[in-house]
Scaffold this motif. Structure first.
Motif, PDB file in Angstrom:
ATOM      1  N   MET A 151       0.857  -1.177   0.000  1.00  0.00           N
ATOM      2  CA  MET A 151       0.000   0.000   0.000  1.00  0.00           C
ATOM      3  C   MET A 151       0.901   1.237   0.000  1.00  0.00           C
ATOM      4  SD  MET A 151      -2.805   1.236   2.884  1.00  0.00           S
ATOM      5  CE  MET A 151      -3.922  -0.108   2.638  1.00  0.00           C
ATOM      6  N   SER A 152       0.585   2.204  -0.854  1.00  0.00           N
ATOM      7  CA  SER A 152       1.402   3.415  -0.931  1.00  0.00           C
ATOM      8  C   SER A 152       1.259   4.215   0.360  1.00  0.00           C
ATOM      9  CB  SER A 152       0.977   4.275  -2.121  1.00  0.00           C
ATOM     10  OG  SER A 152      -0.193   4.999  -1.824  1.00  0.00           O
ATOM     11  N   GLU A 153       2.229   5.089   0.604  1.00  0.00           N
ATOM     12  CA  GLU A 153       2.204   5.922   1.798  1.00  0.00           C
ATOM     13  C   GLU A 153       0.956   6.817   1.813  1.00  0.00           C
ATOM     14  OE1 GLU A 153       5.233   9.210   2.844  1.00  0.00           O
ATOM     15  OE2 GLU A 153       5.950   7.389   3.844  1.00  0.00           O
ATOM     16  N   TRP A 154       0.598   7.386   0.647  1.00  0.00           N
ATOM     17  CA  TRP A 154      -0.594   8.244   0.581  1.00  0.00           C
ATOM     18  C   TRP A 154      -1.853   7.441   0.883  1.00  0.00           C
ATOM     19  CZ3 TRP A 154      -0.946  13.176   1.152  1.00  0.00           C
ATOM     20  CH2 TRP A 154       0.128  13.998   0.782  1.00  0.00           C
ATOM     21  N   LYS A 155      -1.986   6.249   0.320  1.00  0.00           N
ATOM     22  CA  LYS A 155      -3.164   5.433   0.598  1.00  0.00           C
ATOM     23  C   LYS A 155      -3.256   5.090   2.077  1.00  0.00           C
ATOM     24  CE  LYS A 155      -4.014   3.353  -3.879  1.00  0.00           C
ATOM     25  NZ  LYS A 155      -4.121   2.122  -4.653  1.00  0.00           N
ATOM     26  N   LYS A 156      -2.101   4.777   2.668  1.00  0.00           N
ATOM     27  CA  LYS A 156      -2.059   4.460   4.090  1.00  0.00           C
ATOM     28  C   LYS A 156      -2.510   5.673   4.918  1.00  0.00           C
ATOM     29  CE  LYS A 156       1.890   2.772   5.451  1.00  0.00           C
ATOM     30  NZ  LYS A 156       3.196   2.498   6.102  1.00  0.00           N
ATOM     31  N   MET A 157      -2.046   6.864   4.539  1.00  0.00           N
ATOM     32  CA  MET A 157      -2.434   8.073   5.274  1.00  0.00           C
ATOM     33  C   MET A 157      -3.907   8.411   5.067  1.00  0.00           C
ATOM     34  SD  MET A 157       0.824  10.671   5.226  1.00  0.00           S
ATOM     35  CE  MET A 157       0.782  10.977   3.470  1.00  0.00           C
ATOM     36  N   ILE A 158      -4.421   8.202   3.869  1.00  0.00           N
ATOM     37  CA  ILE A 158      -5.840   8.470   3.604  1.00  0.00           C
ATOM     38  C   ILE A 158      -6.715   7.549   4.454  1.00  0.00           C
ATOM     39  CG2 ILE A 158      -7.666   8.289   1.854  1.00  0.00           C
ATOM     40  CD1 ILE A 158      -5.461   9.251  -0.188  1.00  0.00           C
ATOM     41  N   GLU A 159      -6.409   6.270   4.486  1.00  0.00           N
ATOM     42  CA  GLU A 159      -7.204   5.320   5.258  1.00  0.00           C
ATOM     43  C   GLU A 159      -7.098   5.608   6.752  1.00  0.00           C
ATOM     44  OE1 GLU A 159      -9.863   2.528   6.368  1.00  0.00           O
ATOM     45  OE2 GLU A 159      -9.548   3.394   4.386  1.00  0.00           O
ATOM     46  N   ALA A 160      -5.883   5.828   7.241  1.00  0.00           N
ATOM     47  CA  ALA A 160      -5.710   6.122   8.668  1.00  0.00           C
ATOM     48  C   ALA A 160      -6.377   7.448   9.030  1.00  0.00           C
ATOM     49  CB  ALA A 160      -4.222   6.162   9.021  1.00  0.00           C
ATOM     50  N   GLY A 161      -6.243   8.446   8.177  1.00  0.00           N
ATOM     51  CA  GLY A 161      -6.876   9.735   8.427  1.00  0.00           C
ATOM     52  C   GLY A 161      -8.384   9.627   8.468  1.00  0.00           C
ATOM     53  N   ARG A 162      -8.940   8.843   7.567  1.00  0.00           N
ATOM     54  CA  ARG A 162     -10.381   8.593   7.555  1.00  0.00           C
ATOM     55  C   ARG A 162     -10.822   7.982   8.882  1.00  0.00           C
ATOM     56  NH1 ARG A 162     -11.990   4.137   7.134  1.00  0.00           N
ATOM     57  NH2 ARG A 162     -14.140   3.564   6.997  1.00  0.00           N
ATOM     58  N   GLU A 163     -10.097   6.984   9.355  1.00  0.00           N
ATOM     59  CA  GLU A 163     -10.433   6.329  10.617  1.00  0.00           C
ATOM     60  C   GLU A 163     -10.330   7.301  11.801  1.00  0.00           C
ATOM     61  OE1 GLU A 163      -7.767   3.002  10.770  1.00  0.00           O
ATOM     62  OE2 GLU A 163      -8.824   1.949   9.152  1.00  0.00           O
ATOM     63  N   ILE A 164      -9.289   8.112  11.819  1.00  0.00           N
ATOM     64  CA  ILE A 164      -9.097   9.087  12.896  1.00  0.00           C
ATOM     65  C   ILE A 164     -10.253  10.080  12.918  1.00  0.00           C
ATOM     66  CG2 ILE A 164      -7.671  11.050  13.652  1.00  0.00           C
ATOM     67  CD1 ILE A 164      -5.223   9.383  12.514  1.00  0.00           C
ATOM     68  N   LEU A 165     -10.616  10.604  11.748  1.00  0.00           N
ATOM     69  CA  LEU A 165     -11.669  11.625  11.696  1.00  0.00           C
ATOM     70  C   LEU A 165     -13.048  11.046  11.995  1.00  0.00           C
ATOM     71  CD1 LEU A 165     -10.406  13.871   8.786  1.00  0.00           C
ATOM     72  CD2 LEU A 165     -10.224  14.241  11.260  1.00  0.00           C
ATOM     73  N   ILE A 166     -13.306   9.836  11.571  1.00  0.00           N
ATOM     74  CA  ILE A 166     -14.584   9.214  11.922  1.00  0.00           C
ATOM     75  C   ILE A 166     -14.667   9.009  13.431  1.00  0.00           C
ATOM     76  CG2 ILE A 166     -15.936   7.070  11.766  1.00  0.00           C
ATOM     77  CD1 ILE A 166     -15.157   7.001   8.760  1.00  0.00           C
ATOM     78  N   ALA A 167     -13.577   8.595  14.049  1.00  0.00           N
ATOM     79  CA  ALA A 167     -13.561   8.429  15.503  1.00  0.00           C
ATOM     80  C   ALA A 167     -13.829   9.762  16.201  1.00  0.00           C
ATOM     81  CB  ALA A 167     -12.229   7.843  15.960  1.00  0.00           C
ATOM     82  N   ARG A 168     -13.302  10.858  15.668  1.00  0.00           N
ATOM     83  CA  ARG A 168     -13.569  12.184  16.241  1.00  0.00           C
ATOM     84  C   ARG A 168     -15.051  12.538  16.073  1.00  0.00           C
ATOM     85  NH1 ARG A 168     -10.295  13.621  19.895  1.00  0.00           N
ATOM     86  NH2 ARG A 168     -10.817  15.788  19.599  1.00  0.00           N
ATOM     87  N   ALA A 169     -15.608  12.230  14.914  1.00  0.00           N
ATOM     88  CA  ALA A 169     -17.020  12.538  14.669  1.00  0.00           C
ATOM     89  C   ALA A 169     -17.914  11.760  15.633  1.00  0.00           C
ATOM     90  CB  ALA A 169     -17.390  12.226  13.219  1.00  0.00           C
ATOM     91  N   VAL A 170     -17.595  10.512  15.874  1.00  0.00           N
ATOM     92  CA  VAL A 170     -18.408   9.668  16.753  1.00  0.00           C
ATOM     93  C   VAL A 170     -18.463  10.250  18.171  1.00  0.00           C
ATOM     94  CG1 VAL A 170     -18.473   7.394  17.908  1.00  0.00           C
ATOM     95  CG2 VAL A 170     -18.133   7.534  15.435  1.00  0.00           C
ATOM     96  N   VAL A 171     -17.357  10.808  18.644  1.00  0.00           N
ATOM     97  CA  VAL A 171     -17.325  11.348  20.011  1.00  0.00           C
ATOM     98  C   VAL A 171     -17.615  12.846  20.048  1.00  0.00           C
ATOM     99  CG1 VAL A 171     -15.825   9.518  20.895  1.00  0.00           C
ATOM    100  CG2 VAL A 171     -14.808  11.648  20.031  1.00  0.00           C
ATOM    101  N   ASP A 172     -18.151  13.395  18.931  1.00  0.00           N
ATOM    102  CA  ASP A 172     -18.613  14.784  18.895  1.00  0.00           C
ATOM    103  C   ASP A 172     -17.476  15.774  19.133  1.00  0.00           C
ATOM    104  OD1 ASP A 172     -20.620  16.665  18.516  1.00  0.00           O
ATOM    105  OD2 ASP A 172     -21.233  16.672  20.613  1.00  0.00           O
ATOM    106  N   ARG A 173     -16.365  15.575  18.436  1.00  0.00           N
ATOM    107  CA  ARG A 173     -15.201  16.433  18.590  1.00  0.00           C
ATOM    108  C   ARG A 173     -14.642  16.846  17.227  1.00  0.00           C
ATOM    109  NH1 ARG A 173     -16.605  16.636  23.233  1.00  0.00           N
ATOM    110  NH2 ARG A 173     -15.616  15.679  25.012  1.00  0.00           N
ATOM    111  N   THR A 174     -13.896  17.948  17.251  1.00  0.00           N
ATOM    112  CA  THR A 174     -13.061  18.323  16.110  1.00  0.00           C
ATOM    113  C   THR A 174     -11.619  18.088  16.546  1.00  0.00           C
ATOM    114  OG1 THR A 174     -12.929  20.636  16.841  1.00  0.00           O
ATOM    115  CG2 THR A 174     -14.686  20.070  15.255  1.00  0.00           C
ATOM    116  N   THR A 175     -10.673  18.417  15.688  1.00  0.00           N
ATOM    117  CA  THR A 175      -9.263  18.272  16.017  1.00  0.00           C
ATOM    118  C   THR A 175      -8.493  19.392  15.336  1.00  0.00           C
ATOM    119  OG1 THR A 175      -7.405  16.711  16.101  1.00  0.00           O
ATOM    120  CG2 THR A 175      -8.738  16.693  14.095  1.00  0.00           C
ATOM    121  N   SER A 176      -7.346  19.712  15.861  1.00  0.00           N
ATOM    122  CA  SER A 176      -6.497  20.723  15.230  1.00  0.00           C
ATOM    123  C   SER A 176      -5.604  20.042  14.190  1.00  0.00           C
ATOM    124  CB  SER A 176      -5.625  21.421  16.271  1.00  0.00           C
ATOM    125  OG  SER A 176      -4.630  20.539  16.761  1.00  0.00           O
ATOM    126  N   TYR A 177      -5.030  20.851  13.323  1.00  0.00           N
ATOM    127  CA  TYR A 177      -4.101  20.304  12.331  1.00  0.00           C
ATOM    128  C   TYR A 177      -2.959  19.578  13.029  1.00  0.00           C
ATOM    129  CZ  TYR A 177      -6.350  22.769   8.484  1.00  0.00           C
ATOM    130  OH  TYR A 177      -7.267  23.198   7.547  1.00  0.00           O
TER     131      TYR A 177
END
Length: 133
Positions: free
Chosen positions: A1-27
């Motif tokens: 898996m390319s580095e970008w694909k890995k970051m896209i998938e991991a980023g998606r998981e991180i942001l969904i987890a933030r959405a589930v707990v009603d939070r945002t995150t900083s850069y």
């Protein structure tokens, strides 16, 4: 898996987890979580290239998860520390996706806040559903 694909998938998981707990995150928080999860090098936000790389990544995450997110952009959950709305890339992508982005600063802030609220509601609803079985 390319580095970008890995970051896209991991980023998606991180942001969904933030959405589930009603939070945002900083850069910075998002970048640190992404680096921990994937082992990729960090982002240098002091350079135009570093900021552009993060903007590109958030666009790709938002595009990849658009349907899953109920027609919303996951990148809306990432904001500048202390800011009261998203960065300009969020609004550009929202317009490209056909969403009605207001022209005024106040209208944009309200558009972003509603977008974030809808992401929280969407993913909280999914998290609260019993597993299919």
């Amino acid at each position: 898996m390319s580095e970008w694909k890995k970051m896209i998938e991991a980023g998606r998981e991180i942001l969904i987890a933030r959405a589930v707990v009603d939070r945002t995150t900083s850069y910075g928080e998002f970048a640190a979580a992404l680096c921990r999860r994937t082992g990729v090098a960090g982002f240098d936000f002091t350079t135009g290239a570093g900021r552009a790389s993060m903007a590109y990544l958030l666009d790709r995450i938002s595009e990849a998860a658009f349907e899953e997110a109920g027609g919303r952009l996951l990148g809306a959950l990432v904001r500048n520390l202390g800011a009261d709305d998203a960065g300009p890339g969020f609004y550009r992508l929202a317009a490209r996706k056909g969403l009605a982005v207001p022209r005024t600063r106040g209208g944009r802030q309200l558009f972003w806040a509603r977008h974030v609220c809808e992401l929280h509601e969407h993913f909280a609803g999914i998290a609260g559903r019993p597993a299919a079985g």
